[in-house]
Each structure stands twice: as C-alpha cells, then as structure tokens.
Motif scaffolding. Sequence first.
Motif, mmCIF file in Angstrom:
data_model
loop_
_atom_site.group_PDB
_atom_site.id
_atom_site.type_symbol
_atom_site.label_atom_id
_atom_site.label_comp_id
_atom_site.label_asym_id
_atom_site.label_seq_id
_atom_site.Cartn_x
_atom_site.Cartn_y
_atom_site.Cartn_z
ATOM 1 N N ILE A 2 0.849 -1.194 0.000
ATOM 2 C CA ILE A 2 0.000 0.000 0.000
ATOM 3 C C ILE A 2 0.887 1.247 0.000
ATOM 4 C CG2 ILE A 2 -1.737 1.280 1.316
ATOM 5 C CD1 ILE A 2 -2.763 -1.417 2.355
ATOM 6 N N HIS A 30 -10.167 1.616 4.225
ATOM 7 C CA HIS A 30 -8.707 1.649 4.071
ATOM 8 C C HIS A 30 -8.026 1.152 5.352
ATOM 9 C CE1 HIS A 30 -4.712 2.882 2.861
ATOM 10 N NE2 HIS A 30 -4.579 3.301 4.112
ATOM 11 N N CYS A 37 -1.987 2.353 8.920
ATOM 12 C CA CYS A 37 -3.043 3.308 9.294
ATOM 13 C C CYS A 37 -3.854 2.790 10.476
ATOM 14 C CB CYS A 37 -3.937 3.608 8.092
ATOM 15 S SG CYS A 37 -3.118 4.661 6.884
HETATM 16 ZN ZN ZN Z 1 -2.841 3.340 5.153
#
Ligand code: ZN
Length: 221
Positions: A2, A30, A37
């Motif tokens: 990613i 996401h 994240c």
């Molecule tokens: Zn991310």
Amino acid sequence: MILHHPEDEFLLSLAAGRLPAGQSVVVAAHVESCAACGARLRTLQAVGGALLERADPHPLSPGLLAATLRRIADAPPERPRPMPLPAGAPAGTSLPPGVAWPTSLRGCQVSPWRWVGPGRRFSRVRLPHEPGASLFLLSISPGRSLPRHRHQELELTQVLCGAFADGRAVFGPGDFDAAGSDVHHEPLVQPGSDCVCLTWVEGRLGFDGRIAAAVAHWVGI
Ligand SMILES: [Zn+2]
C-alpha cells in the motif's frame, strides 16, 4: 504494497467520530486493510482518550445524573442491527474471487451491478443512517477508464482490487485517494484484472464528454 494513505486529518476525524458517514466508510475500509493506518488510528484514539482524562473537571448541575438515567430508561429500544455484508449484498453484486467486502460496509445496502458502458459497472451503496450520501462501487475492466472528469468538491476512493493510473500516480489494491476540485483526471485501469473501487463523492462529478455526463446523470453521480 500500500503506497497511498489518508492524511492525518481524516484519521483524526475518524478517531473523534466527526467524519461524515459516507467518508468514514471509505476511510475505515482503508484502515482495516492497512496495518500502518490501523496503528496510527489506535495511537490517535489513545491520544484523544489521554487528553480527555487530563481535562479539568467541571461541576455538573444537581440532578443531572438522575435526569440522564431517566432519559436512558425512556429511550425507545435500539433498532435491530441490519444484516452484515455479504449476507445483505444481492447475488448480482459479487466481488472478484478472493476479494473481501470491507467490514465498514456492514449494514449498508448494495444494489446489483449496473452496466454503465463497455467494461464498466456501477453499484449504489446506501448507508442506513445517511441514505443520501453519494457512495458507490465502480468495477472497470483492464484497459478501460472512467471518462475524464472533475469534482465539484472532494472524491474519496479506496481500491478494493486491481489498479488504476490517472497521471498523478498508480493506485493499487488497498490504496486510498482523496481528489479535490483541482484534480481533472481519467483513471485508466491497468492490465491484469478488473479494478473495483469504493468511492464517496461530495457534489456531482463533471464529465467532459456528453455521453459520460448523460450516464452519470442517469445513475446519479
Ligand atoms: Zn494506510
């Protein structure tokens, strides 16, 4: 791997529960696919909790606790939780083999795929508590593009599978994109496999071509 992640402002708003529902579904899709994240969001949530703990206490009015308990007791029973995807997804809206539905779509209604041009399919996603949100899935075959368009305001996209390039970058599986009104692009799907994206749009898309504009008007984006 990613390469494209949401800015901190999106993660902060998600952590604080301030992100509008349509945006939060895309950002959460996401986060659940991106370990970096996910860790960042947990850090921001912990920071928010620590700040709350350190906030100066304020005296409450007498009787507030009793009034709050009374309101809880008088509240109508919670609405039953909608069926989670994929059980709630119609049979006509399958994703390519091996691609999982984002759990952030739990409780949403997903319409069957609709043909919107050669190699292009569209599915409306309806949020239970914000049915007017412009949230949809697009599935485009390799070598095909989403016709050139601008955005009135913001467009958030999470790539569920496949990849597209639009002159700014190549966005692959798991990548996130936030395109503002300054972006004028024609996302072209890369060779290999269909590209399926979960997209939220604020305002309407402005397509350059008349046919594309008519199709967009027809499906309501
Ligand atoms: Zn991310």
